[in-house]
Design a protein around this motif. Structure first.
Motif, PDB file in Angstrom:
ATOM      1  N   ARG A   1       0.961  -1.403  -0.174  1.00 52.50           N
ATOM      2  CA  ARG A   1      -0.228   0.486   0.302  1.00 52.50           C
ATOM      3  C   ARG A   1       0.820   1.693   0.382  1.00 52.50           C
ATOM      4  NH1 ARG A   1      -5.276   1.942   0.259  1.00 52.50           N
ATOM      5  NH2 ARG A   1      -4.759   3.981   0.095  1.00 52.50           N
ATOM      6  N   ALA A   2       1.823   0.968   1.010  1.00 47.90           N
ATOM      7  CA  ALA A   2       3.187   2.499   0.432  1.00 47.90           C
ATOM      8  C   ALA A   2       3.728   2.459  -0.620  1.00 47.90           C
ATOM      9  CB  ALA A   2       3.734   2.199   2.031  1.00 47.90           C
ATOM     10  N   GLU A   3       4.208   1.684  -0.996  1.00 47.47           N
ATOM     11  CA  GLU A   3       4.542   1.530  -2.427  1.00 47.47           C
ATOM     12  C   GLU A   3       3.425   2.369  -3.763  1.00 47.47           C
ATOM     13  OE1 GLU A   3       6.764   1.334  -6.320  1.00 47.47           O
ATOM     14  OE2 GLU A   3       6.988   1.986  -3.873  1.00 47.47           O
ATOM     15  N   TYR A   4       2.530   1.617  -3.322  1.00 46.01           N
ATOM     16  CA  TYR A   4       0.907   2.481  -3.918  1.00 46.01           C
ATOM     17  C   TYR A   4       1.025   4.016  -4.598  1.00 46.01           C
ATOM     18  CZ  TYR A   4      -3.664   3.458  -6.346  1.00 46.01           C
ATOM     19  OH  TYR A   4      -5.303   3.954  -6.684  1.00 46.01           O
ATOM     20  N   ASP A   5       0.477   4.241  -2.899  1.00 43.67           N
ATOM     21  CA  ASP A   5       0.425   5.847  -2.698  1.00 43.67           C
ATOM     22  C   ASP A   5       1.585   6.186  -2.823  1.00 43.67           C
ATOM     23  OD1 ASP A   5      -1.879   5.166  -1.717  1.00 43.67           O
ATOM     24  OD2 ASP A   5      -1.110   4.744   0.605  1.00 43.67           O
ATOM     25  N   GLU A   6       3.192   5.943  -2.653  1.00 42.96           N
ATOM     26  CA  GLU A   6       4.446   7.133  -3.162  1.00 42.96           C
ATOM     27  C   GLU A   6       4.550   7.127  -4.730  1.00 42.96           C
ATOM     28  OE1 GLU A   6       7.808   8.652  -3.919  1.00 42.96           O
ATOM     29  OE2 GLU A   6       6.085   9.346  -2.106  1.00 42.96           O
TER      30      GLU A   6
ATOM     31  N   LYS B   1       1.797   6.462  -6.532  1.00 40.26           N
ATOM     32  CA  LYS B   1       0.347   7.445  -7.578  1.00 40.26           C
ATOM     33  C   LYS B   1       1.259   9.106  -7.075  1.00 40.26           C
ATOM     34  CE  LYS B   1      -4.240   8.274  -6.788  1.00 40.26           C
ATOM     35  NZ  LYS B   1      -4.660   9.805  -7.202  1.00 40.26           N
ATOM     36  N   ARG B   2       1.954   9.642  -6.108  1.00 33.70           N
ATOM     37  CA  ARG B   2       1.477  10.840  -5.828  1.00 33.70           C
ATOM     38  C   ARG B   2       2.856  10.943  -7.273  1.00 33.70           C
ATOM     39  NH1 ARG B   2       1.516   9.507  -0.572  1.00 33.70           N
ATOM     40  NH2 ARG B   2       2.794   8.429   0.268  1.00 33.70           N
TER      41      ARG B   2
ATOM     42  N   ASP C   1       1.424  11.374  -9.682  1.00 36.69           N
ATOM     43  CA  ASP C   1       1.126  13.039 -10.316  1.00 36.69           C
ATOM     44  C   ASP C   1       2.065  13.306 -10.448  1.00 36.69           C
ATOM     45  OD1 ASP C   1      -1.495  11.684 -10.005  1.00 36.69           O
ATOM     46  OD2 ASP C   1      -1.739  12.137  -7.574  1.00 36.69           O
TER      47      ASP C   1
ATOM     48  N   TYR D   1       3.130   3.088 -11.325  1.00 42.85           N
ATOM     49  CA  TYR D   1       2.301   3.584 -10.856  1.00 42.85           C
ATOM     50  C   TYR D   1       1.337   2.419 -11.486  1.00 42.85           C
ATOM     51  CZ  TYR D   1      -2.268   5.488  -9.665  1.00 42.85           C
ATOM     52  OH  TYR D   1      -4.188   5.259  -9.212  1.00 42.85           O
TER      53      TYR D   1
ATOM     54  N   SER E   1       1.989  -0.568  -9.848  1.00 46.03           N
ATOM     55  CA  SER E   1       2.118  -0.812  -8.120  1.00 46.03           C
ATOM     56  C   SER E   1       0.403  -0.903  -7.852  1.00 46.03           C
ATOM     57  CB  SER E   1       2.717   0.672  -7.490  1.00 46.03           C
ATOM     58  OG  SER E   1       1.457   1.489  -8.060  1.00 46.03           O
TER      59      SER E   1
END
Length: 178
Positions: free
Chosen positions: A38-43, A45-46, A49, A75, A78
């Motif tokens: 989840r942390a990899e996905y969030d990072e 995505k950021r 963007d 992204y 992930s």
């Protein structure tokens, strides 16, 4: 019967058939337990963007465009990994008479009713989860998860089954005057 009346009757029959074919709302609960994923996905995505915004700010800069493309790939990878690691539970709204029957089968106790409860909060959630599950979850399995999971996770399970019962499919759009 006049031609106009027959035409109106035919139009109504077509409309009614379309209304009968409408599907009931569904809601999907995505469950995943891998915090690192989840942390990899969030990072990712950021980063995607940020890279996209930078590339859009200088459309002629090939380096920015390349970085945006690479960040978008990371992204996407992930997101795919997160989807693969997830478990999905799907809930479908019950037809109104079935929901009312289920509510009536789980009335609040006198004490719960005095507190304003519309149903027995000890028995109804597992019954609703089971009844609205498209995956075949039994009431016993729903009770097991509600009892074993943390409060936020159990609430997410309950809310997915309950909220789909409240979703209106009769969307209205104001198109203004012709």
């Amino acid at each position: 019967m006049t031609t106009a009346a027959k035409s109106q009757e035919s139009a109504w029959a077509k409309k009614m058939e379309r209304l009968r074919r409408r599907s009931l709302p569904e809601r999907v609960l995505q469950i995943f337990d891998d915090a690192a994923l989840r942390a990899e996905y969030d990072e990712a995505k950021r980063a995607a963007d940020r890279a996209r915004i930078l590339a859009e700010s200088d459309a002629g800069n090939g380096v920015f465009a390349e970085r945006a493309t690479e960040a978008a790939r990371r992204y996407a990878a992930s997101a795919a990994a997160l989807r693969e690691a997830s478990v999905y539970l799907t809930f479908r709204a019950l037809p109104r008479p079935l929901l009312e029957e289920l509510l009536n089968a789980h009335p609040p106790t006198d004490e719960q009713g005095a507190d304003g409860a519309a149903f027995n909060p000890d028995t109804f959630p597992a019954a609703l989860i089971s009844a609205s599950s498209t995956d075949g979850m039994s009431e016993t399995e729903a009770r097991e998860l509600l009892d074993a999971w943390s409060a936020p996770d159990a609430n997410a399970l309950w809310e997915s089954a309950w909220e789909v019962q409240q979703e209106a499919r009769a969307d209205r759009v104001d198109l203004g005057k012709d």
